[in-house]
Design a protein around this motif. Structure first.
Motif, PDB file in Angstrom:
ATOM      1  N   TYR A 154      34.669  54.166  24.844  1.00 57.78           N
ATOM      2  CA  TYR A 154      34.633  55.594  23.832  1.00 57.78           C
ATOM      3  C   TYR A 154      35.379  54.945  22.413  1.00 57.78           C
ATOM      4  CZ  TYR A 154      33.524  58.961  27.496  1.00 57.78           C
ATOM      5  OH  TYR A 154      32.778  59.475  28.461  1.00 57.78           O
ATOM      6  N   ALA A 155      34.993  55.452  21.506  1.00 61.37           N
ATOM      7  CA  ALA A 155      36.058  55.234  20.348  1.00 61.37           C
ATOM      8  C   ALA A 155      37.046  55.994  20.258  1.00 61.37           C
ATOM      9  CB  ALA A 155      34.868  55.701  19.095  1.00 61.37           C
ATOM     10  N   ARG A 157      27.200  52.517  10.186  1.00 60.41           N
ATOM     11  CA  ARG A 157      26.900  53.141  11.689  1.00 60.41           C
ATOM     12  C   ARG A 157      28.133  52.616  12.651  1.00 60.41           C
ATOM     13  NH1 ARG A 157      20.880  53.277  14.212  1.00 60.41           N
ATOM     14  NH2 ARG A 157      20.385  54.266  12.070  1.00 60.41           N
ATOM     15  N   GLU A 158      28.659  53.573  13.454  1.00 60.61           N
ATOM     16  CA  GLU A 158      29.705  53.208  14.381  1.00 60.61           C
ATOM     17  C   GLU A 158      29.483  53.913  15.653  1.00 60.61           C
ATOM     18  OE1 GLU A 158      33.348  55.344  13.064  1.00 60.61           O
ATOM     19  OE2 GLU A 158      32.433  57.273  13.516  1.00 60.61           O
ATOM     20  N   LEU A 159      30.112  52.869  16.714  1.00 60.54           N
ATOM     21  CA  LEU A 159      29.908  53.243  18.092  1.00 60.54           C
ATOM     22  C   LEU A 159      30.763  54.639  18.434  1.00 60.54           C
ATOM     23  CD1 LEU A 159      29.112  52.479  21.052  1.00 60.54           C
ATOM     24  CD2 LEU A 159      31.255  51.443  21.153  1.00 60.54           C
ATOM     25  N   VAL A 160      30.055  55.249  19.118  1.00 56.85           N
ATOM     26  CA  VAL A 160      30.787  56.413  19.586  1.00 56.85           C
ATOM     27  C   VAL A 160      31.056  56.449  21.340  1.00 56.85           C
ATOM     28  CG1 VAL A 160      30.744  59.036  20.142  1.00 56.85           C
ATOM     29  CG2 VAL A 160      29.659  58.229  17.994  1.00 56.85           C
ATOM     30  N   TRP A 182      25.832  56.142  22.286  1.00 59.93           N
ATOM     31  CA  TRP A 182      25.500  56.881  21.404  1.00 59.93           C
ATOM     32  C   TRP A 182      26.366  56.132  20.129  1.00 59.93           C
ATOM     33  CZ3 TRP A 182      22.595  61.109  21.170  1.00 59.93           C
ATOM     34  CH2 TRP A 182      22.261  61.763  22.233  1.00 59.93           C
ATOM     35  N   TYR A 183      25.853  56.218  18.871  1.00 62.08           N
ATOM     36  CA  TYR A 183      26.365  56.010  17.796  1.00 62.08           C
ATOM     37  C   TYR A 183      26.224  56.995  16.759  1.00 62.08           C
ATOM     38  CZ  TYR A 183      26.814  50.854  18.878  1.00 62.08           C
ATOM     39  OH  TYR A 183      27.067  49.662  19.497  1.00 62.08           O
TER      40      TYR A 183
END
Length: 115
Positions: free
Chosen positions: A59-60, A45-48, A36-37
């Motif tokens: 995980y972020a 957009r960022e990595l979750v 998921w981002y």
């Protein structure tokens, strides 16, 4: 190509929980990683969270201890359990699938955290 359809977004209050789902179809057997981002308004957009086929999950830092990624291989579905939601978690959440030949994205599902 992998087709991805997200669901489960919505508007909640701080401290609430939500579970996002991502149903995958197509060349799921070729996927090396799924995750998921998210993208907040005006932000990149960022990595979750992301899970690789070996099972490891990253995980972020901002969601560690609050979000849990899981995958039901029998249903070809990826989940993101989100607890203790904060206003800064407000974003459109995108499911993604990566293989050696492609990167596929869902259409996104919006999550709004506000009192």
């Amino acid at each position: 190509q992998v087709n991805l359809v997200e669901s489960g977004g919505g508007s909640v209050q701080p401290g609430d929980s939500l579970t996002l789902s991502c149903a995958a179809s197509g060349r799921v057997f070729a996927v090396a990683a799924m995750g998921w981002y998210r993208q907040a308004p005006g932000q990149p957009r960022e990595l979750v969270a992301i899970q690789r086929n070996g099972g490891s999950i990253d995980y972020a830092e901002s969601v560690k201890g609050r979000f849990t990624l899981s995958r039901d291989y029998s249903k070809n579905t990826l989940y993101l359990q989100m607890n203790s939601l904060k206003p800064e978690d407000t974003a459109v959440y995108y499911c993604c699938a990566f293989s050696s030949s492609s990167s596929d994205w869902g259409q996104g599902t919006a999550v709004t955290v506000s009192s």
